[in-house]
Write an enzyme that holds these catalytic residues in place. Sequence first.
Site, PDB file in Angstrom:
ATOM      1  N   HIS A 148      -3.422   6.563  -4.754  1.00 20.93           N
ATOM      2  CA  HIS A 148      -3.277   7.584  -3.731  1.00 20.93           C
ATOM      3  C   HIS A 148      -2.144   8.532  -4.101  1.00 20.93           C
ATOM      4  CE1 HIS A 148      -5.572   5.000  -0.635  1.00 20.93           C
ATOM      5  NE2 HIS A 148      -6.367   5.864  -1.218  1.00 20.93           N
ATOM      6  N   HIS A 155      -7.548  -0.246  -5.987  1.00 21.55           N
ATOM      7  CA  HIS A 155      -7.721  -0.916  -4.680  1.00 21.55           C
ATOM      8  C   HIS A 155      -8.839  -1.946  -4.680  1.00 21.55           C
ATOM      9  CE1 HIS A 155      -6.482   3.354  -4.210  1.00 21.55           C
ATOM     10  NE2 HIS A 155      -5.504   2.788  -3.557  1.00 21.55           N
ATOM     11  N   GLU A 168      -8.946  -0.950   0.224  1.00 23.65           N
ATOM     12  CA  GLU A 168      -8.705  -2.350  -0.173  1.00 23.65           C
ATOM     13  C   GLU A 168      -9.392  -3.351   0.766  1.00 23.65           C
ATOM     14  OE1 GLU A 168      -4.642  -3.400  -1.213  1.00 23.65           O
ATOM     15  OE2 GLU A 168      -5.088  -5.498  -0.806  1.00 23.65           O
ATOM     16  N   SER A 173       2.717   4.509  -5.833  1.00 25.28           N
ATOM     17  CA  SER A 173       1.776   5.377  -6.552  1.00 25.28           C
ATOM     18  C   SER A 173       2.366   6.769  -6.806  1.00 25.28           C
ATOM     19  CB  SER A 173       0.474   5.492  -5.748  1.00 25.28           C
ATOM     20  OG  SER A 173       0.755   5.823  -4.410  1.00 25.28           O
ATOM     21  N   ASN A 195       1.514   2.028   1.150  1.00 26.84           N
ATOM     22  CA  ASN A 195       2.851   1.474   0.897  1.00 26.84           C
ATOM     23  C   ASN A 195       3.932   2.545   1.054  1.00 26.84           C
ATOM     24  OD1 ASN A 195       3.843   2.371  -1.934  1.00 26.84           O
ATOM     25  ND2 ASN A 195       1.704   1.831  -2.273  1.00 26.84           N
ATOM     26  N   CYS A 214      -6.306  -3.718  -9.446  1.00 23.59           N
ATOM     27  CA  CYS A 214      -5.025  -4.392  -9.704  1.00 23.59           C
ATOM     28  C   CYS A 214      -5.233  -5.909  -9.659  1.00 23.59           C
ATOM     29  CB  CYS A 214      -4.016  -3.985  -8.640  1.00 23.59           C
ATOM     30  SG  CYS A 214      -2.493  -4.943  -8.761  1.00 23.59           S
ATOM     31  N   HIS A 242      -9.076   1.793   4.996  1.00 25.53           N
ATOM     32  CA  HIS A 242      -8.446   1.774   3.666  1.00 25.53           C
ATOM     33  C   HIS A 242      -9.404   1.086   2.692  1.00 25.53           C
ATOM     34  CE1 HIS A 242      -5.549   0.722   0.494  1.00 25.53           C
ATOM     35  NE2 HIS A 242      -4.792   1.696   0.973  1.00 25.53           N
ATOM     36  N   SER A 271      -1.089   7.106   0.922  1.00 27.49           N
ATOM     37  CA  SER A 271      -0.593   5.869   0.319  1.00 27.49           C
ATOM     38  C   SER A 271      -0.007   4.969   1.398  1.00 27.49           C
ATOM     39  CB  SER A 271       0.469   6.208  -0.736  1.00 27.49           C
ATOM     40  OG  SER A 271       1.244   5.066  -1.018  1.00 27.49           O
TER      41      SER A 271
HETATM   42  S1  SF4 Z   1       1.021  -1.948  -4.786  1.00 27.55           S
HETATM   43 FE1  SF4 Z   1       0.727  -2.000  -6.992  1.00 27.55          FE
HETATM   44  S2  SF4 Z   1       1.068  -4.156  -7.638  1.00 27.55           S
HETATM   45 FE2  SF4 Z   1       0.735  -4.106  -5.401  1.00 27.55          FE
HETATM   46  S3  SF4 Z   1      -1.442  -4.479  -5.186  1.00 27.55           S
HETATM   47 FE3  SF4 Z   1      -1.176  -2.254  -5.146  1.00 27.55          FE
HETATM   48  S4  SF4 Z   1      -1.467  -1.633  -7.288  1.00 27.55           S
HETATM   49 FE4  SF4 Z   1      -1.124  -3.861  -7.274  1.00 27.55          FE
END
Ligand code: SF4
Length: 319
Positions: A43, A81, A133, A274, A231, A103, A131, A229
Amino acid sequence: MEVIKISPRGYCYGVVDALTIARKAAKDQTLPRPIHIIGQIIHNRHAIDELTTMGVVTLDGPNREEILAQVKRGTVIFTAHGVSPEVKQRAQEQGLTCIDATCPDVTKTHDLVKDLVEDGYYILYVGKKGHPEPEGVMGEIPGHVSLIETEEDVNALQLTPEQEEKIAVSTQTTLSQWDTRRVIQYIKEHYPQASVHVDICAATQTRQEAVAEQAKGADLTIVVGDPRSNNTNRLVQVSEELAGVPAVRIEDLSQLDQTLLIGKKRVAVTAGASTPSQLTREVIRFLEQYPDGTTASTKNNEEAPITNGIHITFSGSQP
Ligand code: SF4
């Protein structure tokens, strides 16, 4: 301006691997053309733009199956993802060459939920609706999983006695660990028998813990990253809720609203997993040359060149 460079920050190994795989594919002339990425490889708009210039086309949409339906030939790359087995099977049926950039930490969760279902568990998967994932993980075990984003989703569950008997919890890799703990606690109150597996990846955890610790005492946290994103958005939340520091997310230096710096002495900077390092470095360089916000005024705006070639308007004295 004092800049707290939060560490670790930025690219994780899963993102680096996915980008390496996509760049390698772009240069590999033996691969059938065209090459499409099913969804955003990571992302981040800047990373996607770079791949586009290399001839790799990103297709985005509400879900992976619909995106895949648009591809008639050539090569497809699955993103970091992950995707469901159904998507992989359809790609093969369509005669496409497939490259998987999932990943390894996401793959671990796919394997875990499959094993748990084989052992007779019903899965409560804690993740973000919409999302990619959760879409991929849930596609591994259709009919044996419910997606839980909030406590309300737990209240809305209508499980059969058999499902209630053996419940396991698994999670998306990029969630806020504190939010996740709260939701899991709520699940445990309703289903004390639940077996809990927290699958937040190490990269996400260490970046969140770094913000919670290192941003303390800053006047502002700047999080560099893409709005999609997960995270990245969680880092904003961690700064505000755990470190008690207001935070703003920007995609790159061009989005920095300098009025936010007025009255600020110490600014913490971090970046989502990312976010290309170059974008974060530009923000840090800019802030390091920016006058201490307590002495800067909003009067006498004038334009000053920055060493990286970007022209930025400063308020008050020159850096
Ligand atoms: S944040 Fe990075 S290490 Fe964690 S699952 Fe996603 S791609 Fe993998």
